[in-house]
Design an enzyme around this catalytic site. Sequence first.
Site, PDB file in Angstrom:
ATOM      1  N   GLU A 489       0.851  -1.187   0.000  1.00  0.00           N
ATOM      2  CA  GLU A 489       0.000   0.000   0.000  1.00  0.00           C
ATOM      3  C   GLU A 489       0.889   1.240   0.000  1.00  0.00           C
ATOM      4  OE1 GLU A 489      -3.473  -0.511   2.219  1.00  0.00           O
ATOM      5  OE2 GLU A 489      -4.134   1.546   2.022  1.00  0.00           O
ATOM      6  N   GLU A 761      -2.556   0.727  13.193  1.00  0.00           N
ATOM      7  CA  GLU A 761      -3.723   1.083  12.374  1.00  0.00           C
ATOM      8  C   GLU A 761      -5.032   0.806  13.128  1.00  0.00           C
ATOM      9  OE1 GLU A 761      -3.958  -1.310   8.858  1.00  0.00           O
ATOM     10  OE2 GLU A 761      -5.237   0.129   7.825  1.00  0.00           O
TER      11      GLU A 761
HETATM   12  C1  RAM Z   1      -6.693   1.710   4.401  1.00  0.00           C
HETATM   13  C2  RAM Z   1      -5.800   2.368   5.400  1.00  0.00           C
HETATM   14  C3  RAM Z   1      -5.711   3.855   5.213  1.00  0.00           C
HETATM   15  C4  RAM Z   1      -7.095   4.439   5.091  1.00  0.00           C
HETATM   16  C5  RAM Z   1      -7.858   3.772   4.009  1.00  0.00           C
HETATM   17  C6  RAM Z   1      -9.271   4.273   3.892  1.00  0.00           C
HETATM   18  O1  RAM Z   1      -6.074   1.637   3.193  1.00  0.00           O
HETATM   19  O2  RAM Z   1      -6.280   2.080   6.683  1.00  0.00           O
HETATM   20  O3  RAM Z   1      -5.060   4.376   6.309  1.00  0.00           O
HETATM   21  O4  RAM Z   1      -7.012   5.814   4.856  1.00  0.00           O
HETATM   22  O5  RAM Z   1      -7.910   2.392   4.237  1.00  0.00           O
END
Ligand code: RAM
Length: 924
Positions: A489, A761
């Site tokens: 990502e 996260e």
């Molecule tokens: C995931 C991650 C990221 C968030 C998006 C919507 O990719 O948690 O931090 O902003 O979702």
Amino acid sequence: MNSVYSRLIVLTISLVGFLNCYCQVVPSELFVENRINPIGIDQSNPTFTWLLSSDGKNKNQSAYRIQVGRSEKMGSSEIIWDSDKINSHQSVNVEYSGPELQSLKKYYWRVKVWDEKGKSSNWSLTGSWQMGILKPNDWKAKWITVGYKEGPERESPMFRKEITIDKEIESATIAITSHGLYEAYINGKKIGDAFLTPGWTSYNKRLQYQVYDVTSLLKKGKNALGGLLGSGWFRGFLAWGGNKDSYGRELSLLLQLKVNFTDGTSTEIGTDESWKSHKSSITSSEIYKGETIDARKEKNGWKMPNYNDSDWSAAILKSIGYEHLAATYNEPITIHESFDPIKMITTPEGDKVIDFGQNLVGWVEVNLKGSQGDSIVIEHAEVLDKNGNFYTENLRAADQRNTYILNGKDSESFRPHFSWQGFRYIKINGTIDNISEENFKAVALYSNMRKTGQFNSSNTLLNQLQHNIQWGQYGNFLDVPTDCPQRDERLGWTGDAQVFASTAAFNMHVNNFFTKWMKDLEADQLENGSVPFVIPNVLGKNASGSAGWADAATIIPWNMYLLYGNEQILKNQYYSMKSWVDFMKAQSEDDLWKKGFHFGDWLFFRPEDDNDGRSAITDKYLIAQCFYAHSTQILIDTARILGKDNDVNEYERLLEKIKAAFLKEYVTPNGRLVSSSQTAYVLALNFEMLPLNLRKQAVERLVDNIKSYDYHLTTGFLGTPYLNAVLTDNGYHDLAYTLLMQRTYPSWLYPVQTGATTIWERWDGRKPDGTFQTPGMNSFNHYAYGAIGNWMYTALAGINSSRKKGETGYKKIILKPHFKNNYVSDKVSAENDGEMLKKVEASLDTYYGRISSNWEYINDNTILYKIKIPVNTSAEIHLQTGLQNILLEDKSISLSRDVEILKQDMGSTILKIGSGNYVFTIKQ
Ligand code: RAM
């Protein structure tokens, strides 16, 4: 010497010093476009900032004079611009307004200032800056790509060229950029200390080039220029589903060297078809997958002169153009801390694993010896699982694997060039047996911004939380603000960046970093004003317009204005900000924005066994309406600052309607919000969506909600940043403090207690039973929830900037510390052994100098409050106690000439002070 004598002498010297101290104000540090002696800027009117220092109190600048010259000597014939004496206290962002500046020219400058009594300083030391390549026509070099057929693994290409210099060199400058990532060399030495250059921008629209002073690398005679490229963000795998080639398929290099000779002449040499190209020993390199180097394929000596490149192919010219090239505005990525292994273990599954003790972002340097063809394979992970095994499932498709094949030399060292990893642990495989901890060193890579803030307290868990916030920031501030640095990502998620931006500004000088990123936001903003989920946008046009994400367009420039006094960013971004608000307006019906996809309060508390509706769901359109209002408010405030009165009026009318629509749709006649979540109340209160008469009960509902979760937060990405601030501002500071000190899930300290070294996260990335959250989304280095840092600095330590025009960027400081922090839950108190917060020490380096706010209980009800206020600023101190309880340097405040009393009543006092050091003693 007899000690009485020596003490007497010291006393006399200090007394004489004191009497003599006229406490001169002197410029001590110089910045151009917020950087020290920058090389390669393309602002036609660069801005100057100088730090002032002086002992004593109440020191200010009353006037300044700037000179800009062509040489460091600043002889009168070399001065190209003299501002003359300007009566002004401005010492931040003063614009150059001399004659037009020339491409690649180096300029020197100095400043002198007059203090508040009109006494002038000497000239400062001389600072400098060098311009970039200002016009497309100034580029003489040509874009080149490889002249051979690439293999399926897309090996990293090398380019080289030898040049002969037959005159004495006075100075030499090189400008470089690429499609893909580059490293460049002169005579075997790497140019500059930056990595992963040219960084990441919306390449098709804005590609940054770097400028380096290479005088010391070149010599008279033969010289070799070399370039090495990697796929990087340009064409490597990026995002998901095998997506690659986001910006193109071919790697290309552009390099232009200018050498000035002592005889006054100069020459320019650039990439062109006379350069040679060849495959390098980097047989593959991908951001997510890692790098493979086969040292047997190394072309020994290719970076040096007199190398035989007859079997290399001639480079091919590419018509890429120069119009989209821009000088680098932000600090480049460089190497920072390094970590030796803390232990090497064999896991229950039999893997050889090294622990570096810190979840970090960068790479591992390996030094080892082996036979030709031996290999070493290094995999990277953030965590071990509950059995102590190496865990990589949460990396999804990112292999994070570096493979090195030895050529059998005496000793070999390896590191990746165009890839980086997010890790605390490495797993080692390969054919070399003789491996020990000494062979490995982990180094952290991040954008080289000045570290500006420190937060320390009497509580070790809080200190670890601050550490985790900072490390979350380091690892994810790699040229763009990314959500995470390890899985497949690593994208510039707008929501994450906006919630964290103000906290980030406490830890580092993120002004230029975000200014640069905002330019990309504007570049990638859609024609209809919608803002992509990620910047640079590699997810396509449909991935845009989510509330709380897209609002990065307004919130970040506004924060840079508040925290750095950066008015320019408001000017630059105004069109973008307005387009985003207009997009929401166009999407709305009856002033209600109820359309489109929204992430909502991402990753809020949602128990798996939710039998009784405990999940803290907030209606996504309720959130959208709150952000619609918030962005509109920011637009109004910005328009007011920029003098756009028509816009002020127009959007004020709109804002009224947005709020009225909110009330009608989402608030019952009794003042209850349709979503009974913490986030709903927090957003409604923070963005002033409710009329005054409904606010008190909304606060009470929020408080009741928190109690109903037994003093736990339940907020996701969007509610979390404002939760504690809303409580503190509405008279519930102790509850905010209790939430902060809560140790059980969901809370900020829960991960800290499990041994986290970065922010996660998910509130429960690792669950209380030791198992993990779903591997599909479980980063252990994700700064969003670290947004609590802002409250730790602003409410606990109390460091705030005034938000008034002319006072932002800490020109006027508002100190509002909270010395009293009580638990409102016996449970949370017991978890913390009833330990009270006895001390908070925080500091912040601003463009005016260092602010410190340090308080400490010296007994049960007496606090020592030590403050440092920079020259040329003033501060208001807000204390929650009566004037009679406050002493300055052991004397009553009313006797002090250095303090102005702005307000006093029984329970609160507001004082005004100027620059200097102050020690208050405060009785509670
Ligand atoms: C995931 C991650 C990221 C968030 C998006 C919507 O990719 O948690 O931090 O902003 O979702």
